[in-house]
Write a protein that holds these residues in place. Structure first.
Motif, mmCIF file in Angstrom:
data_model
loop_
_atom_site.group_PDB
_atom_site.id
_atom_site.type_symbol
_atom_site.label_atom_id
_atom_site.label_comp_id
_atom_site.label_asym_id
_atom_site.label_seq_id
_atom_site.Cartn_x
_atom_site.Cartn_y
_atom_site.Cartn_z
ATOM 1 N N THR A 189 0.823 -1.204 0.000
ATOM 2 C CA THR A 189 0.000 0.000 0.000
ATOM 3 C C THR A 189 0.859 1.256 0.000
ATOM 4 O O THR A 189 0.546 2.242 -0.692
ATOM 5 C CB THR A 189 -0.936 -0.015 1.217
ATOM 6 N N GLU A 190 1.947 1.241 0.757
ATOM 7 C CA GLU A 190 2.867 2.382 0.744
ATOM 8 C C GLU A 190 3.454 2.602 -0.650
ATOM 9 O O GLU A 190 3.567 3.749 -1.111
ATOM 10 C CB GLU A 190 3.977 2.163 1.758
ATOM 11 N N ARG A 191 3.823 1.520 -1.317
ATOM 12 C CA ARG A 191 4.376 1.653 -2.668
ATOM 13 C C ARG A 191 3.329 2.180 -3.643
ATOM 14 O O ARG A 191 3.648 2.955 -4.559
ATOM 15 C CB ARG A 191 4.920 0.312 -3.144
ATOM 16 N N TYR A 192 2.092 1.775 -3.455
ATOM 17 C CA TYR A 192 1.040 2.253 -4.357
ATOM 18 C C TYR A 192 0.843 3.756 -4.215
ATOM 19 O O TYR A 192 0.765 4.488 -5.220
ATOM 20 C CB TYR A 192 -0.264 1.507 -4.063
ATOM 21 N N TYR A 193 0.764 4.249 -2.982
ATOM 22 C CA TYR A 193 0.576 5.688 -2.781
ATOM 23 C C TYR A 193 1.801 6.467 -3.238
ATOM 24 O O TYR A 193 1.661 7.586 -3.771
ATOM 25 C CB TYR A 193 0.275 5.981 -1.315
ATOM 26 N N ASP A 197 1.642 9.394 -6.132
ATOM 27 C CA ASP A 197 2.178 10.742 -5.923
ATOM 28 C C ASP A 197 3.190 11.103 -7.002
ATOM 29 O O ASP A 197 3.191 12.238 -7.513
ATOM 30 C CB ASP A 197 2.824 10.837 -4.533
ATOM 31 N N ALA A 198 4.060 10.134 -7.350
ATOM 32 C CA ALA A 198 5.040 10.406 -8.402
ATOM 33 C C ALA A 198 4.364 10.605 -9.752
ATOM 34 O O ALA A 198 4.809 11.429 -10.575
ATOM 35 C CB ALA A 198 6.042 9.266 -8.471
ATOM 36 N N ARG A 199 3.291 9.893 -10.012
ATOM 37 C CA ARG A 199 2.592 10.053 -11.287
ATOM 38 C C ARG A 199 1.931 11.425 -11.384
ATOM 39 O O ARG A 199 1.947 12.059 -12.455
ATOM 40 C CB ARG A 199 1.538 8.954 -11.446
ATOM 41 N N ARG A 200 1.353 11.915 -10.285
ATOM 42 C CA ARG A 200 0.734 13.244 -10.315
ATOM 43 C C ARG A 200 1.777 14.332 -10.568
ATOM 44 O O ARG A 200 1.509 15.313 -11.278
ATOM 45 C CB ARG A 200 0.014 13.503 -8.997
ATOM 46 N N VAL A 201 2.963 14.178 -9.989
ATOM 47 C CA VAL A 201 4.023 15.158 -10.212
ATOM 48 C C VAL A 201 4.506 15.095 -11.655
ATOM 49 O O VAL A 201 4.797 16.131 -12.288
ATOM 50 C CB VAL A 201 5.183 14.921 -9.224
ATOM 51 N N ALA A 202 4.577 13.869 -12.219
ATOM 52 C CA ALA A 202 5.057 13.733 -13.591
ATOM 53 C C ALA A 202 4.087 14.296 -14.606
ATOM 54 O O ALA A 202 4.486 14.706 -15.708
ATOM 55 C CB ALA A 202 5.333 12.262 -13.885
ATOM 56 N N GLU A 207 9.347 18.158 -18.159
ATOM 57 C CA GLU A 207 10.509 17.354 -18.534
ATOM 58 C C GLU A 207 10.178 15.859 -18.652
ATOM 59 O O GLU A 207 10.997 15.091 -19.141
ATOM 60 C CB GLU A 207 11.633 17.554 -17.527
ATOM 61 N N VAL A 208 8.993 15.458 -18.177
ATOM 62 C CA VAL A 208 8.612 14.041 -18.167
ATOM 63 C C VAL A 208 7.538 13.823 -19.226
ATOM 64 O O VAL A 208 6.550 14.572 -19.296
ATOM 65 C CB VAL A 208 8.105 13.609 -16.783
#
Length: 226
Positions: A189-193, A197-202, A207-208
């Motif tokens: 679950t920690e890895r999923y969140y 979060d990384a996907r929203r930033v990307a 640059e991504v």
């Protein structure tokens, strides 16, 4: 000169002359079935057929006059004799790598001693599982499932044999396995969140390139002249 009887008197006479209605099927079968009876051997001797024993009234209910939906036959075949000597019994080849052996210990015993049941380690914690790969967590999860199936088999065998021991050891071991599975879910679950979060930033990062084709560069840094 005729005499009229009261209605209550007529009901009493009717109840004395006729049986109750619920006995009608039994009385009907009694009056329908009629057979001659004789003590002489020529008349009272039972007649049997050589090939099949098919009596027309076999299996017919005396109350409902209903019977079987098919004819019943009896054949004069000898019954199989059980083999009591274990040495004379046929050997059945069993695959040593059969999947059902996963419900037993490597020694293939259905029930272990309390000392063997109590000899197990502690459950995994979340801090340890955070450093494991996806493959390791997947393998550990199914190992826990296999262990729980094994414990359920031993619990059923203990109830069947009325062993009177091993219940506390099975519960303790099962609790440790479930704690490990709970820790695995926590780490995933920690890895999923973190991924979300990384996907929203990307998405908002110029640059991504999330829609980049396979084999192309998905990250293009932007350099400034300053």
């Amino acid at each position: 000169m005729s005499c009229l009887l009261p209605t209550s008197r007529l009901g009493q006479l009717a109840s004395k002359q006729y049986p109750p209605l619920f006995l009608a099927p039994a009385l009907f079968s009694f009056y329908q079935v009629s057979a001659s009876f004789s003590t002489s051997s020529s008349v009272s001797q039972r007649t049997t057929r050589k090939k099949h024993a098919r009596h027309p009234n076999r299996g017919v209910s005396a109350l409902r006059r209903t019977g079987l939906r098919h004819s019943v036959e009896m054949d004069n075949y000898p019954l199989p004799v059980p083999v009591l000597d274990p040495e004379k019994r046929s050997k059945v080849a069993v695959d040593e790598n059969h999947g059902l052996w996963g419900f037993f210990r490597p020694d293939k015993k259905s029930l272990n001693t309390p000392e063997e049941m109590a000899a197990f380690g502690r459950p995994w914690v979340v801090e340890e599982l955070r450093h494991k790969s996806w493959e390791d967590l997947h393998s550990l999860w199914w190992i826990c499932c296999k262990e729980r199936n094994l414990l359920a088999t031993q619990a059923y065998e203990r109830e069947r044999l009325k062993a009177g021991y091993g219940e506390a050891e099975i519960l303790d071991r099962n609790r440790a396995v479930r704690q490990t599975q709970k820790a695995i879910k926590h780490a995933l679950t920690e890895r999923y969140y973190a991924f979300e979060d990384a996907r929203r930033v990307a998405v908002v990062d110029p640059e991504v390139h999330l829609e980049a084709e396979p084999g192309t560069q998905a990250y293009t840094p932007i350099y400034s002249d300053k």
